[in-house]
Design a protein around this motif. Structure first.
Motif, PDB file in Angstrom:
ATOM      1  N   ASP A 193       0.832  -1.197   0.000  1.00 15.04           N
ATOM      2  CA  ASP A 193       0.000   0.000   0.000  1.00 15.04           C
ATOM      3  C   ASP A 193       0.867   1.248   0.000  1.00 15.04           C
ATOM      4  N   ALA A 194       0.449   2.244  -0.776  1.00 17.76           N
ATOM      5  CA  ALA A 194       1.141   3.533  -0.791  1.00 17.76           C
ATOM      6  C   ALA A 194       0.664   4.369   0.394  1.00 17.76           C
ATOM      7  N   LEU A 195       1.583   5.117   0.982  1.00 20.11           N
ATOM      8  CA  LEU A 195       1.257   5.934   2.148  1.00 20.11           C
ATOM      9  C   LEU A 195       2.153   7.155   2.150  1.00 20.11           C
ATOM     10  N   ASP A 196       1.580   8.332   2.353  1.00 18.64           N
ATOM     11  CA  ASP A 196       2.358   9.563   2.464  1.00 18.64           C
ATOM     12  C   ASP A 196       2.988   9.600   3.856  1.00 18.64           C
ATOM     13  N   LYS A 197       4.217   9.106   3.957  1.00 21.96           N
ATOM     14  CA  LYS A 197       4.871   8.994   5.253  1.00 21.96           C
ATOM     15  C   LYS A 197       5.217  10.360   5.844  1.00 21.96           C
ATOM     16  N   PHE A 198       5.463  11.347   5.004  1.00 20.84           N
ATOM     17  CA  PHE A 198       5.730  12.688   5.523  1.00 20.84           C
ATOM     18  C   PHE A 198       4.472  13.243   6.184  1.00 20.84           C
ATOM     19  N   GLU A 199       3.349  13.116   5.505  1.00 20.15           N
ATOM     20  CA  GLU A 199       2.099  13.625   6.063  1.00 20.15           C
ATOM     21  C   GLU A 199       1.763  12.934   7.378  1.00 20.15           C
ATOM     22  N   LEU A 200       2.004  11.619   7.430  1.00 21.68           N
ATOM     23  CA  LEU A 200       1.720  10.887   8.663  1.00 21.68           C
ATOM     24  C   LEU A 200       2.620  11.357   9.794  1.00 21.68           C
ATOM     25  N   ALA A 201       3.917  11.514   9.523  1.00 25.41           N
ATOM     26  CA  ALA A 201       4.836  11.993  10.556  1.00 25.41           C
ATOM     27  C   ALA A 201       4.438  13.379  11.040  1.00 25.41           C
ATOM     28  N   GLN A 202       4.042  14.220  10.121  1.00 24.66           N
ATOM     29  CA  GLN A 202       3.622  15.577  10.473  1.00 24.66           C
ATOM     30  C   GLN A 202       2.368  15.537  11.339  1.00 24.66           C
ATOM     31  N   ARG A 203       1.417  14.707  10.957  1.00 24.84           N
ATOM     32  CA  ARG A 203       0.159  14.600  11.696  1.00 24.84           C
ATOM     33  C   ARG A 203       0.362  14.031  13.086  1.00 24.84           C
ATOM     34  N   ARG A 204       1.378  13.164  13.236  1.00 18.20           N
ATOM     35  CA  ARG A 204       1.630  12.530  14.527  1.00 18.20           C
ATOM     36  C   ARG A 204       2.562  13.347  15.423  1.00 18.20           C
ATOM     37  N   GLY A 205       2.914  14.549  14.996  1.00 16.57           N
ATOM     38  CA  GLY A 205       3.679  15.436  15.854  1.00 16.57           C
ATOM     39  C   GLY A 205       5.172  15.320  15.730  1.00 16.57           C
ATOM     40  N   GLY A 206       5.680  14.729  14.632  1.00 19.54           N
ATOM     41  CA  GLY A 206       7.116  14.650  14.422  1.00 19.54           C
ATOM     42  C   GLY A 206       7.723  16.011  14.098  1.00 19.54           C
ATOM     43  N   ARG A 207       9.039  16.086  14.199  1.00 20.73           N
ATOM     44  CA  ARG A 207       9.733  17.311  13.805  1.00 20.73           C
ATOM     45  C   ARG A 207       9.811  17.346  12.286  1.00 20.73           C
ATOM     46  N   CYS A 208       8.884  18.023  11.680  1.00 15.78           N
ATOM     47  CA  CYS A 208       8.756  18.055  10.222  1.00 15.78           C
ATOM     48  C   CYS A 208       8.599  19.502   9.756  1.00 15.78           C
ATOM     49  N   GLY A 209       8.995  19.736   8.515  1.00 15.67           N
ATOM     50  CA  GLY A 209       8.805  21.051   7.936  1.00 15.67           C
ATOM     51  C   GLY A 209       8.943  20.998   6.427  1.00 15.67           C
ATOM     52  N   ILE A 210       8.351  21.993   5.764  1.00 19.70           N
ATOM     53  CA  ILE A 210       8.452  22.118   4.311  1.00 19.70           C
ATOM     54  C   ILE A 210       9.113  23.446   3.997  1.00 19.70           C
ATOM     55  N   ALA A 211      10.193  23.387   3.232  1.00 17.21           N
ATOM     56  CA  ALA A 211      10.900  24.600   2.787  1.00 17.21           C
ATOM     57  C   ALA A 211      10.669  24.757   1.292  1.00 17.21           C
ATOM     58  N   GLU A 212      10.151  25.893   0.889  1.00 18.27           N
ATOM     59  CA  GLU A 212       9.877  26.099  -0.532  1.00 18.27           C
ATOM     60  C   GLU A 212      11.163  26.166  -1.345  1.00 18.27           C
ATOM     61  N   SER A 213      12.231  26.633  -0.731  1.00 20.96           N
ATOM     62  CA  SER A 213      13.520  26.722  -1.418  1.00 20.96           C
ATOM     63  C   SER A 213      14.632  26.459  -0.407  1.00 20.96           C
ATOM     64  N   LEU A 214      15.856  26.296  -0.904  1.00 24.33           N
ATOM     65  CA  LEU A 214      16.986  26.083   0.001  1.00 24.33           C
ATOM     66  C   LEU A 214      17.226  27.310   0.876  1.00 24.33           C
ATOM     67  N   ASP A 215      16.886  28.488   0.380  1.00 28.66           N
ATOM     68  CA  ASP A 215      17.048  29.704   1.192  1.00 28.66           C
ATOM     69  C   ASP A 215      16.200  29.637   2.457  1.00 28.66           C
ATOM     70  N   ASP A 216      15.070  28.941   2.385  1.00 24.89           N
ATOM     71  CA  ASP A 216      14.170  28.867   3.534  1.00 24.89           C
ATOM     72  C   ASP A 216      14.702  27.973   4.657  1.00 24.89           C
ATOM     73  N   PHE A 217      15.795  27.243   4.400  1.00 25.18           N
ATOM     74  CA  PHE A 217      16.394  26.450   5.467  1.00 25.18           C
ATOM     75  C   PHE A 217      16.927  27.351   6.584  1.00 25.18           C
ATOM     76  N   ALA A 218      17.128  28.616   6.297  1.00 23.89           N
ATOM     77  CA  ALA A 218      17.580  29.563   7.326  1.00 23.89           C
ATOM     78  C   ALA A 218      16.581  29.660   8.474  1.00 23.89           C
ATOM     79  N   TYR A 219      15.333  29.267   8.214  1.00 23.25           N
ATOM     80  CA  TYR A 219      14.292  29.374   9.229  1.00 23.25           C
ATOM     81  C   TYR A 219      14.071  28.062   9.982  1.00 23.25           C
TER      82      TYR A 219
END
Length: 444
Positions: free
Chosen positions: A299-325
């Protein structure tokens, strides 16, 4: 103390133990199975594939330090093992590629467990909630075991062959720290909680040989701070896609070739500062691997979405410049990690550490970031056996009457992995076959 007799005593009712017991019954032997838990199945209940390498050359390449006799036996015995599963009326799907180097079959492990259990109850004896206290010996041979039943009474079982199949010691903090890594007890357990080293304890007490410490373990990366709620999380939270991503330690540096496989990267991360790291994927990896099926048919599963929903340390950066945040409390330098990603992209195949099997750049945002840590399934350290499953003696030769299979054995893998269910199946069958042959005096 009451005494009973049987041809084969199997200690442990997981994949290896049930396989050995059902095979011994099939060969006309009397069988008793002693299982510590209230139910049988062990960690096999949570699996869905039996797989290993399809050829000796591939096994030699991916597992060069494993015992050569056991490596050969695993590859040679896999096809007959699948045939055995099918002979019990359990459907096995056609072979598919597993990882980049393996071949295996999806099958209903719980149906297999149920069929083995049915046969054992119908033709033999199945004891659950039963502790094995000690092996019985005479003149250097193992002749059975002393067990404690659920009501507290003890019984001696005399047997021509005793097979240890208790599933390893991953649930024993002291042993994992001693034989895997000083930080190993902090790992979450993606396994049953009853495998605490009973087989190893029993074998050591009668002078068995064991494999090399620090030979590693099988496990996977999971999101830090996310606890397993139930066994379905063992797969759902495992970030198999890491072999296509980049992994950074707390020094903001890559430290291993991620592309050799998530299961190997997991071992490497355990040895890094605080045993945690930052896993970075781009849009391509998210599309092709994070949300896709890791193995054909799964079965396919969006593991990032699941980790995010379960309270993991997750984030989305639109560009490499956004890693500064990147949150400072995580402990990483986002600007430095972004610079490392740019350097890796520019280096291509020349990047160091190498990216042997997927050197494509991560250069398309958005970037999907998860902090990860290792989780433990079972150790590679254990009881030494020969290709027939006979336990080797520390003093040389074999211990007459004693066999081992499954995660109790060591020497098969050394900082490498090519299937756990397959190994339990192959060596469970091998132990039963040899035990039956020894009992009848048939040649092997």
């Amino acid at each position: 103390m009451p005494e009973v007799n049987t041809d084969v005593l199997v200690i442990g009712g997981g994949m290896a133990g049930l396989t050995a017991a059902a095979r011994a019954l099939h060969l006309g032997k009397s069988v008793i199975v002693a299982e510590k838990a209230a139910t049988v199945g062990g960690s096999a209940q949570f699996a869905g594939y039996a797989w290993t390498t399809p050829a000796h050359a591939i096994m030699d390449e991916v597992n060069p330090r494993g015992d050569i006799e056991l490596r050969r036996a695993l590859v040679n015995g896999f096809g007959p093992g699948i045939a055995w599963i099918r002979s019990l009326g359990v459907e096995c799907a056609d072979a598919v590629t597993v990882l980049r180097y393996g071949s295996g079959h999806q099958f209903d492990t719980n149906s297999y467990i149920d069929e083995c259990r049915r046969r054992i109850r119908a033709q033999g004896e199945l004891l659950t909630e039963t502790d094995t206290r000690a092996l019985l010996t005479e003149d250097g041979s193992v002749v059975g075991a002393r067990i404690r039943l659920p009501d507290g009474t003890q019984r001696e079982i005399r047997s021509a062959a005793t097979i240890l199949a208790t599933g390893g010691f991953q649930a024993n903090p002291e042993l994992v720290e001693k034989y895997i890594h000083p930080a190993a007890s902090a790992m979450q357990l993606r396994s049953n909680p009853n495998s605490v080293g009973d087989g190893l304890r029993l074998a050591n007490a009668v002078g068995a040989a064991t494999s090399s410490a620090r030979s590693g373990f099988y496990g996977h990366l999971i999101p830090t701070g996310v606890q397993f709620r139930d066994p379905s999380d063992f797969v759902a939270l495992s970030l198999y896609y890491s072999e296509h991503a980049l992994l950074f330690n707390l020094d903001n540096r890559r430290f291993t070739d991620e592309t050799v496989g998530d299961h190997l990267t997991t071992m490497e991360l355990l040895d890094q500062p605080e045993s945690r790291g930052l896993l970075v994927a781009d849009e391509r990896v998210y599309r092709d691997w994070i949300t896709g099926s890791y193995v054909e048919g799964a079965d396919a599963l969006d593991k990032f979405e699941l980790a995010q929903r379960r309270g993991g340390r997750c984030g989305i950066a639109e560009s490499l410049d956004d890693f500064a945040y990147l949150p400072t409390e995580w402990g990483y330098n986002g600007v430095e990690i972004a610079a490392q990603i740019r350097a890796s992209n520019a280096a291509g195949p020349a990047v160091r550490p190498p990216r042997t099997y997927d050197a494509r750049p991560l250069d398309h945002g958005p970037y999907y970031v998860i902090e990860v840590c290792p989780a433990l399934t079972f150790p590679f350290y254990g009881i030494r056996i020969d290709r027939h499953g006979r336990v080797l003696a520390a003093s040389g030769g074999t211990i007459n009457g004693l066999f081992a299979a499954g995660a109790d054995i060591g020497g098969l893998y050394d900082r490498a992995y090519a299937g756990g269910i397959a190994a339990a199946l192959v060596f469970g069958l091998a132990a039963a076959d040899r035990a039956a042959a020894d009992r009848t005096g048939a040649p092997t």
